[in-house]
Design an enzyme around this catalytic site. Structure first.
Site, PDB file in Angstrom:
ATOM      1  N   GLN B 256      68.626  37.801 100.612  1.00 19.59           N
ATOM      2  CA  GLN B 256      67.247  37.372 100.362  1.00 19.59           C
ATOM      3  C   GLN B 256      66.847  36.248 101.321  1.00 19.59           C
ATOM      4  O   GLN B 256      65.763  36.266 101.898  1.00 19.59           O
ATOM      5  CB  GLN B 256      67.099  36.896  98.916  1.00 19.59           C
ATOM      6  CG  GLN B 256      65.696  36.463  98.565  1.00 19.59           C
ATOM      7  CD  GLN B 256      64.695  37.581  98.795  1.00 19.59           C
ATOM      8  OE1 GLN B 256      64.961  38.738  98.473  1.00 19.59           O
ATOM      9  NE2 GLN B 256      63.551  37.259  99.382  1.00 19.59           N
ATOM     10  N   HIS B 259      65.454  36.666 105.103  1.00 21.01           N
ATOM     11  CA  HIS B 259      64.126  37.209 105.432  1.00 21.01           C
ATOM     12  C   HIS B 259      63.296  36.261 106.276  1.00 21.01           C
ATOM     13  O   HIS B 259      62.587  36.673 107.188  1.00 21.01           O
ATOM     14  CB  HIS B 259      63.353  37.557 104.155  1.00 21.01           C
ATOM     15  CG  HIS B 259      63.644  38.929 103.644  1.00 21.01           C
ATOM     16  ND1 HIS B 259      63.286  40.064 104.315  1.00 21.01           N
ATOM     17  CD2 HIS B 259      64.273  39.348 102.517  1.00 21.01           C
ATOM     18  CE1 HIS B 259      63.675  41.130 103.632  1.00 21.01           C
ATOM     19  NE2 HIS B 259      64.278  40.730 102.539  1.00 21.01           N
ATOM     20  N   GLU B 323      59.964  38.490  92.300  1.00 18.14           N
ATOM     21  CA  GLU B 323      59.697  39.742  93.014  1.00 18.14           C
ATOM     22  C   GLU B 323      60.882  40.716  92.813  1.00 18.14           C
ATOM     23  O   GLU B 323      60.706  41.853  92.407  1.00 18.14           O
ATOM     24  CB  GLU B 323      59.505  39.429  94.502  1.00 18.14           C
ATOM     25  CG  GLU B 323      59.168  40.632  95.357  1.00 18.14           C
ATOM     26  CD  GLU B 323      59.218  40.296  96.856  1.00 18.14           C
ATOM     27  OE1 GLU B 323      59.702  39.211  97.238  1.00 18.14           O
ATOM     28  OE2 GLU B 323      58.780  41.156  97.657  1.00 18.14           O
ATOM     29  N   HIS B 324      62.083  40.245  93.116  1.00 20.11           N
ATOM     30  CA  HIS B 324      63.299  41.042  92.905  1.00 20.11           C
ATOM     31  C   HIS B 324      64.165  40.348  91.859  1.00 20.11           C
ATOM     32  O   HIS B 324      64.256  39.127  91.861  1.00 20.11           O
ATOM     33  CB  HIS B 324      64.146  41.108  94.175  1.00 20.11           C
ATOM     34  CG  HIS B 324      63.417  41.578  95.389  1.00 20.11           C
ATOM     35  ND1 HIS B 324      62.834  40.709  96.288  1.00 20.11           N
ATOM     36  CD2 HIS B 324      63.186  42.832  95.867  1.00 20.11           C
ATOM     37  CE1 HIS B 324      62.275  41.401  97.267  1.00 20.11           C
ATOM     38  NE2 HIS B 324      62.458  42.691  97.041  1.00 20.11           N
ATOM     39  N   ASP B 357      65.367  47.905  98.978  1.00 19.14           N
ATOM     40  CA  ASP B 357      64.617  47.549 100.192  1.00 19.14           C
ATOM     41  C   ASP B 357      64.472  48.760 101.109  1.00 19.14           C
ATOM     42  O   ASP B 357      63.488  48.885 101.837  1.00 19.14           O
ATOM     43  CB  ASP B 357      65.362  46.449 100.975  1.00 19.14           C
ATOM     44  CG  ASP B 357      65.156  45.070 100.386  1.00 19.14           C
ATOM     45  OD1 ASP B 357      64.227  44.897  99.595  1.00 19.14           O
ATOM     46  OD2 ASP B 357      65.946  44.157 100.724  1.00 19.14           O
ATOM     47  N   HIS B 416      18.670  53.075  75.872  1.00 10.99           N
ATOM     48  CA  HIS B 416      19.974  53.677  75.562  1.00 10.99           C
ATOM     49  C   HIS B 416      19.890  54.464  74.256  1.00 10.99           C
ATOM     50  O   HIS B 416      20.365  55.590  74.156  1.00 10.99           O
ATOM     51  CB  HIS B 416      21.052  52.592  75.426  1.00 10.99           C
ATOM     52  CG  HIS B 416      21.573  52.091  76.727  1.00 10.99           C
ATOM     53  ND1 HIS B 416      20.808  51.378  77.618  1.00 10.99           N
ATOM     54  CD2 HIS B 416      22.807  52.210  77.306  1.00 10.99           C
ATOM     55  CE1 HIS B 416      21.547  51.076  78.681  1.00 10.99           C
ATOM     56  NE2 HIS B 416      22.762  51.570  78.511  1.00 10.99           N
TER      57      HIS B 416
END
Lengths: 430, 430
Positions: B256, B259, B323-324, B357, B416
């Site tokens: 991780q 990145h 996120e993960h 991924d 209406h």
């Protein structure tokens, strides 16, 4: 009298489908200032802006036990029964949207799943104004309850006596909402986005509103709070051939127009006689309406457009991407299937838009301003997020690991590759 | 060496889960100026900004037939095979997300349906940079094809020779994309949002990017073009107990972190021995990484946190909304079921994040910065919108019309009401 626009060239479609604009960007600076103040000062700022904008001074914002208890007696049985019927239909349709989660084996030893998981905390905004919007309460709260949202907060502006309409409370109770706050406008959106001493912070905010509410929703969305969809002025397209009833079409045209001066109705037809009959029927019906003035103004944004063929009219509708689409044609079901862009479609002579606005079961919170090209209306999925899961076994990583290692290496991500080869090595040593 | 944070009080969780911020708002004014220029001047402006930002001068932006043809020979068979395997898994999983549309009768004579309808025109953005992101091509293009999007446009920045990496072209071809444009950054987002002489306008734009791309996506979203989700720096949480393998956990922690310098890893555990072993394993593994410098910087945003119980660690994870999420625990499947907020969950010792991924089948475009509380990652539904339909028969309006009339009257919408009573009157006269 409305003019009939005959056989417009494709190049003219852009101009014909132009919407009355709502320029929320111009409001961003002043709206952001109010939001910032609410983030910094919480309830005190909410109180101050309620006094300034809504001319009401409240010590406590939340609807009290007493107000919850007394609301029922203040609403007619007729309306209570109608709310019950509408709620049941909305519930039936939104419950039918549930999806099952099941594991999919993508290759031996590798399985994946997608699970709909309720958004824990949601905020519902119900605008105030001249009439109580209990229908919006049902449209937002019923799917939130079905989705399983744990904390549901509803904000709606009070009148100058600090009260909200009992029908809004009755609808909320019927739907299963437990907490209502008497707050409107920017301050309601800010309070729900940031949380204050008395109002809980939520993860997603739903509901229509005026341009200030919309601007506030757009701004808090930029900061990470989710929103349903920015609401623009309401609009309807009507697609009709010679088989349609001009009186019915005129009534649908007008019921759209009465929403507000910035509303828009567009009739697309391949039949000149129908177009002429609709123009006449509109003139007859409009003079009987209590909201005649608003409606006449909205007609200035509205159009009646004649095409050579129904097929061309369908293309025009897909280009327009209307929030609501009424189809009254001989082959109406086939035509409905061919529509690519619309929020909600009303098929046949006995399906006026009003049915979906209130009680057929579909949601009335729909994409406007052409956003039906890419956005859905509010539905059950609006109250959940989909979490994906994956489980890879020893067999699975032996099958798929080498693929991942090659891809990671080629993307220059060595630690990604090693997280796989480390495991493959361990399995080799076993 | 990473410090182990022991038994933090609930009040400290907010600070512990703070993300490295990306302040896109500060870029809005300059980004909007570029967007406005592209809207006004089309291809000429795109060309000018490509020269200025990407140092490349192109006469034509689109990847040529020749470039499509030669790409295959420039990519290794090993990588081509890996792309095929990944594509098949992504396809299998996203195809399993298809939903059926069926009519639901909400009451006799009233039926409603929700139909997933492809977004006709979509734009996919694939960032450039040091490595070719062919995985992102597959993650965006495969579900777009399954959804049935008619026009799929892919933009990615070229290098200074005006070329894009052949692996990106091979992945696009494999997925079924027909048009690639060599445009990057703000100008790519603007070109797809507004359309130019050579680049088609689309309704929704997908894909990650740097802060300028994200700012551009946020700005065009304010103007009505849909976007997937604003991408912030990537992040992963790891939840592990004493049964976990410290080497594996360390490798996931580091994959991780590699990145980018703004990435974040957080390990939550109830086992002090494991935490200590992971700290040591990270130190050992990191020195072998080619991206050691970037990875070490990202470790400054990263945390190892010890809790008294696994249950408390789960609460912390739900608060973080990663996120993960990697789960390596004895009762990992039960724990996965209890997660309320996460983009994608990786269950068990042989399921590193790298699997998802690249190739397990789940999507790697996921909500960051806590947005997993309310947002889904990209999935099949991201490429469709749900249109609702309703059909009411004569029987249906006789059943439901009175309900709608009462509600419309109470909301003060007379037209209406009349659109319903007009039809009920006609039926009565029959």
């Amino acid at each position: 009298m409305l003019e009939i626009i005959k056989y417009p060239a494709k190049e003219a479609w852009g101009k014909l489908t132009k919407r009355p604009q709502m320029d929320t960007k111009a409001l961003f600076a002043s709206t952001q200032a109010v939001l910032d103040d609410i983030r910094s000062h919480g309830d005190a700022a909410v109180r101050e802006y309620s006094e300034r904008f809504d001319k009401v001074s409240l010590n406590a914002f939340e609807v009290t036990d007493e107000e919850w208890a007394e609301a029922g007696a203040l609403v007619s049985d007729e309306l209570k029964n109608a709310l019950r019927v509408a709620k049941k239909n909305i519930e039936t349709f939104h419950a039918s949207q549930k999806t099952e989660s099941k594991w999919a084996e993508t290759m031996p030893g590798v399985r994946c799943m997608q699970k709909a998981t309720p958004i824990e905390k949601v905020g519902l905004y119900v605008p105030g104004g001249s009439a109580p919007l209990f229908s919006t309460v049902l449209m937002l709260a019923v799917p939130a309850i079905i989705a399983g949202c744990e904390e549901i907060v509803l904000c709606t502006p009070p009148n100058r006596e600090g009260k909200i309409h009992p029908a809004v409370i009755v609808a909320a109770k019927l739907a299963g909402v437990k907490r209502i706050f008497k707050i409107g406008g920017i301050q309601a959106i800010g309070a729900m986005a940031y949380g204050t001493g008395s109002i809980p912070k939520v993860y997603k905010i739903f509901g229509p509103g005026n341009q200030y509410v919309t601007a506030a929703k757009q701004l808090i969305a930029l900061e990470g709070t989710a929103i349903d969809v920015p609401a623009g002025p309401s609009e309807a397209a009507l697609l009709a051939d010679g088989s349609a009833n001009a009186e019915f079409i005129a009534s649908d045209f007008l019921s759209q127009a009465e929403h507000g001066v910035d509303s828009q109705s567009i009739l697309a037809t391949n039949n000149e006689q129908l177009a002429e009959a609709v123009v006449k029927a509109i003139e007859q019906q409009i003079s009987e309406l209590p909201r005649e003035e608003v409606t006449r103004k909205a007609l200035q944004n509205s159009k009646i457009v004649l095409f050579q063929t129904l097929n061309e009219a369908v293309k025009f509708i897909n280009f327009y991407a209307p929030e609501h689409l009424v189809i009254q044609c001989e082959n109406e079901m086939q035509i409905a299937e061919a529509i690519k862009n619309s929020g909600s479609i009303f098929i046949g002579r006995y399906t006026p838009v009003s049915m979906g606005d209130y009680a057929s079961g579909t949601n009335h919170t729909l994409p406007t301003a052409g956003m039906a090209t890419a956005y859905s209306g509010v539905n059950l999925d609006s109250f959940v997020k989909k979490i994906t899961f994956q489980e890879v076994t020893a067999e699975g990583i032996q099958n798929l690991g080498p693929t991942v290692a090659v891809m990671a290496e080629n993307e220059g991500l060595d630690a990604h590759k090693r997280s796989v080869t480390l495991r493959l090595d361990e399995l080799r040593e076993k």
